[in-house]
Design a protein around this motif. Sequence first.
Motif, PDB file in Angstrom:
ATOM      1  N   ALA A   1       7.194  -1.807  -1.782  1.00 37.82           N
ATOM      2  CA  ALA A   1       6.674  -0.447  -1.938  1.00 37.82           C
ATOM      3  C   ALA A   1       7.622   0.378  -2.819  1.00 37.82           C
ATOM      4  O   ALA A   1       7.422   0.494  -4.028  1.00 37.82           O
ATOM      5  CB  ALA A   1       6.469   0.203  -0.577  1.00 37.82           C
ATOM      6  N   ARG A   2       8.684   0.929  -2.216  1.00 32.05           N
ATOM      7  CA  ARG A   2       9.489   1.916  -2.956  1.00 32.05           C
ATOM      8  C   ARG A   2      10.106   1.390  -4.241  1.00 32.05           C
ATOM      9  O   ARG A   2      10.145   2.116  -5.242  1.00 32.05           O
ATOM     10  CB  ARG A   2      10.568   2.503  -2.034  1.00 32.05           C
ATOM     11  CG  ARG A   2       9.985   3.439  -0.981  1.00 32.05           C
ATOM     12  CD  ARG A   2      10.973   3.698   0.118  1.00 32.05           C
ATOM     13  NE  ARG A   2      11.318   2.451   0.795  1.00 32.05           N
ATOM     14  CZ  ARG A   2      12.404   2.245   1.527  1.00 32.05           C
ATOM     15  NH1 ARG A   2      13.266   3.228   1.682  1.00 32.05           N
ATOM     16  NH2 ARG A   2      12.629   1.087   2.124  1.00 32.05           N
TER      17      ARG A   2
ATOM     18  N   GLN B   1      -6.858  -1.282   1.565  1.00 36.91           N
ATOM     19  CA  GLN B   1      -6.302  -0.993   2.893  1.00 36.91           C
ATOM     20  C   GLN B   1      -7.047   0.160   3.543  1.00 36.91           C
ATOM     21  O   GLN B   1      -7.199   1.239   2.954  1.00 36.91           O
ATOM     22  CB  GLN B   1      -4.816  -0.640   2.849  1.00 36.91           C
ATOM     23  CG  GLN B   1      -4.273  -0.636   4.285  1.00 36.91           C
ATOM     24  CD  GLN B   1      -2.889  -0.069   4.434  1.00 36.91           C
ATOM     25  OE1 GLN B   1      -2.635   1.063   4.053  1.00 36.91           O
ATOM     26  NE2 GLN B   1      -1.975  -0.854   5.002  1.00 36.91           N
TER      27      GLN B   1
ATOM     28  N   SER C   1      13.048  -2.705   0.124  1.00 36.36           N
ATOM     29  CA  SER C   1      13.257  -2.032  -1.167  1.00 36.36           C
ATOM     30  C   SER C   1      14.670  -1.500  -1.393  1.00 36.36           C
ATOM     31  O   SER C   1      15.143  -1.483  -2.531  1.00 36.36           O
ATOM     32  CB  SER C   1      12.264  -0.876  -1.343  1.00 36.36           C
ATOM     33  OG  SER C   1      11.066  -1.373  -1.879  1.00 36.36           O
TER      34      SER C   1
ATOM     35  N   ASN D   1       8.108  -7.198   4.469  1.00 36.69           N
ATOM     36  CA  ASN D   1       8.151  -5.883   3.842  1.00 36.69           C
ATOM     37  C   ASN D   1       9.295  -5.049   4.426  1.00 36.69           C
ATOM     38  O   ASN D   1       9.689  -5.239   5.568  1.00 36.69           O
ATOM     39  CB  ASN D   1       6.797  -5.173   4.068  1.00 36.69           C
ATOM     40  CG  ASN D   1       6.780  -3.738   3.589  1.00 36.69           C
ATOM     41  OD1 ASN D   1       6.598  -2.818   4.386  1.00 36.69           O
ATOM     42  ND2 ASN D   1       6.986  -3.532   2.312  1.00 36.69           N
TER      43      ASN D   1
ATOM     44  N   PRO E   1       0.836  -1.209   0.000  1.00 34.68           N
ATOM     45  CA  PRO E   1       0.000   0.000   0.000  1.00 34.68           C
ATOM     46  C   PRO E   1       0.869   1.257   0.000  1.00 34.68           C
ATOM     47  O   PRO E   1       1.851   1.328   0.744  1.00 34.68           O
ATOM     48  CB  PRO E   1      -0.777  -0.117   1.322  1.00 34.68           C
ATOM     49  CG  PRO E   1       0.024  -1.031   2.171  1.00 34.68           C
ATOM     50  CD  PRO E   1       0.743  -1.964   1.261  1.00 34.68           C
TER      51      PRO E   1
ATOM     52  N   LYS F   1      -1.431  -4.969   8.423  1.00 38.63           N
ATOM     53  CA  LYS F   1      -0.012  -4.697   8.157  1.00 38.63           C
ATOM     54  C   LYS F   1       0.526  -3.932   9.352  1.00 38.63           C
ATOM     55  O   LYS F   1      -0.053  -2.915   9.747  1.00 38.63           O
ATOM     56  CB  LYS F   1       0.109  -3.879   6.868  1.00 38.63           C
ATOM     57  CG  LYS F   1       1.528  -3.422   6.547  1.00 38.63           C
ATOM     58  CD  LYS F   1       1.592  -2.890   5.122  1.00 38.63           C
ATOM     59  CE  LYS F   1       2.941  -2.288   4.790  1.00 38.63           C
ATOM     60  NZ  LYS F   1       3.112  -0.920   5.279  1.00 38.63           N
TER      61      LYS F   1
HETATM   62  C1  FNR Z   1       4.114   4.044   2.116  1.00 37.10           C
HETATM   63  N1  FNR Z   1       3.782   3.089   3.090  1.00 37.10           N
HETATM   64  C2  FNR Z   1       2.461   2.855   3.407  1.00 37.10           C
HETATM   65  N2  FNR Z   1       2.125   1.830   4.246  1.00 37.10           N
HETATM   66  C3  FNR Z   1       0.829   1.531   4.492  1.00 37.10           C
HETATM   67  O1  FNR Z   1       0.552   0.579   5.226  1.00 37.10           O
HETATM   68  N3  FNR Z   1      -0.166   2.279   3.918  1.00 37.10           N
HETATM   69  C4  FNR Z   1       0.096   3.326   3.083  1.00 37.10           C
HETATM   70  O2  FNR Z   1      -0.827   3.965   2.561  1.00 37.10           O
HETATM   71  C5  FNR Z   1       1.455   3.660   2.843  1.00 37.10           C
HETATM   72  N4  FNR Z   1       1.800   4.728   2.034  1.00 37.10           N
HETATM   73  C6  FNR Z   1       3.090   4.878   1.600  1.00 37.10           C
HETATM   74  C7  FNR Z   1       3.397   5.816   0.609  1.00 37.10           C
HETATM   75  C8  FNR Z   1       4.676   5.899   0.097  1.00 37.10           C
HETATM   76  C9  FNR Z   1       4.988   6.883  -0.988  1.00 37.10           C
HETATM   77  C10 FNR Z   1       5.700   5.052   0.615  1.00 37.10           C
HETATM   78  C11 FNR Z   1       7.106   5.118   0.074  1.00 37.10           C
HETATM   79  C12 FNR Z   1       5.412   4.156   1.618  1.00 37.10           C
HETATM   80  C13 FNR Z   1       4.820   2.171   3.616  1.00 37.10           C
HETATM   81  C14 FNR Z   1       5.073   1.035   2.633  1.00 37.10           C
HETATM   82  O3  FNR Z   1       3.921   0.260   2.375  1.00 37.10           O
HETATM   83  C15 FNR Z   1       6.186   0.102   3.148  1.00 37.10           C
HETATM   84  O4  FNR Z   1       5.815  -0.430   4.382  1.00 37.10           O
HETATM   85  C16 FNR Z   1       7.544   0.800   3.319  1.00 37.10           C
HETATM   86  O5  FNR Z   1       7.805   1.690   2.254  1.00 37.10           O
HETATM   87  C17 FNR Z   1       8.673  -0.210   3.402  1.00 37.10           C
HETATM   88  O6  FNR Z   1       8.680  -1.055   2.263  1.00 37.10           O
HETATM   89  P1  FNR Z   1       9.727  -0.878   1.056  1.00 37.10           P
HETATM   90  O7  FNR Z   1       9.573   0.524   0.546  1.00 37.10           O
HETATM   91  O8  FNR Z   1      11.110  -1.071   1.645  1.00 37.10           O
HETATM   92  O9  FNR Z   1       9.382  -1.923   0.056  1.00 37.10           O
END
Ligand code: FNR
Length: 334
Positions: free
Chosen positions: A236-237, A82, A212, A209, A12, A150
């Motif tokens: 995510a990222r 979500q 990235s 998770n 998400p 989550k």
């Molecule tokens: C997020 N993340 C996030 N998590 C969540 O539970 N709901 C959300 O709406 C969001 N929104 C969101 C926006 C943006 C631009 C980013 C970069 C991140 C957190 C995301 O889902 C994740 O948990 C973290 O970014 C770590 O995962 P990665 O980036 O290492 O794959």
Amino acid sequence: MPSYENKIILAPMVRIGTLPMRLLALRYGADLVYTEELIDWKFLRSKRRYNDILNTVDYVDQTDGTIVFRTCNEEKDKVILQLGTCSAERALKVAKLVEKDVAAIDINMGCPKEFSIKGGMGVALLAQPEKAYNILKTLVDNLSISVTCKIRILQTPEETLEVVEKLVSSGIKAIGIHGRTRDERPQHAVHTDVIKYVAERISVPVIANGGSKEIEKHSDIYKFKEMTGCSSVMIARAAEWNCSIFRKEGLLPMDTVIEEYLKLAVEYDNSPSNTKYCIQNILRDLQDTPRGRQFLDCQTLEQICSIWGLGEFCRETQVSYQKRGIQGRWQVTP
Ligand code: FNR
């Protein structure tokens, strides 16, 4: 109901996880896709409408006409909505509204932003496990679709496991674990060992998770999965920067990804502001180039599309939609 075993998932992301990006992720190979977090009380201001021009289901805010959530048949069995919530009652109301349009409901218990914490949502729920459990149990008991949540990790593996066990006892089908604490930021190392500790001890699939920074190519996803001992991985990222990370065949060039994203944005009448935001997050440093600056000046979808040679495609599509009298468009809002 989706299975959460052996899945590679779009995580998400607020503003990033709208329909065009979710479809792109699926077409590149993601097994499941999460929506951006949608706040329960905002969602409850919306009405469900079938959009027969786009063939989408739109949840349209009754106060300002904005589209809170747009979805379509292609993602129906793979999209997980979500919710940001601190209320079992409101969460259930939203879930009942969308039950036939999505594959599952996820509750955000990891967001550390002030807005969430002040509202008792996101990571605030982890400090109130009983309340968090009640929200999940209410959903599990009253829905025909899967429920998940989550979370972030807590200070120790043992504490994390204790909360996870409580949440899992509600009957959720899987749990996403971001391997950082509420105070850690994306630049901090992800605690794969804590995710692994939990994954080895609970009965439902854990979706790992937070990897990235180390996920630069598709095969890195499997390394992260192995390090965390998890059944599934959520990204995510790495997907925000280049959604083709989901492709088994390898990454596509950035411009190809932008073009394919833009075609979906036009086809699904995505708002120019959201489209621009997503592309900015693909371009990143490249915004500071002549083409990047030209892009930043764009205000309409057609202007953005023209930079990637899709101006004509955008114009023709929009004219055809207008002729058919499209409703519930983003133009309703400023
Ligand atoms: C997020 N993340 C996030 N998590 C969540 O539970 N709901 C959300 O709406 C969001 N929104 C969101 C926006 C943006 C631009 C980013 C970069 C991140 C957190 C995301 O889902 C994740 O948990 C973290 O970014 C770590 O995962 P990665 O980036 O290492 O794959």
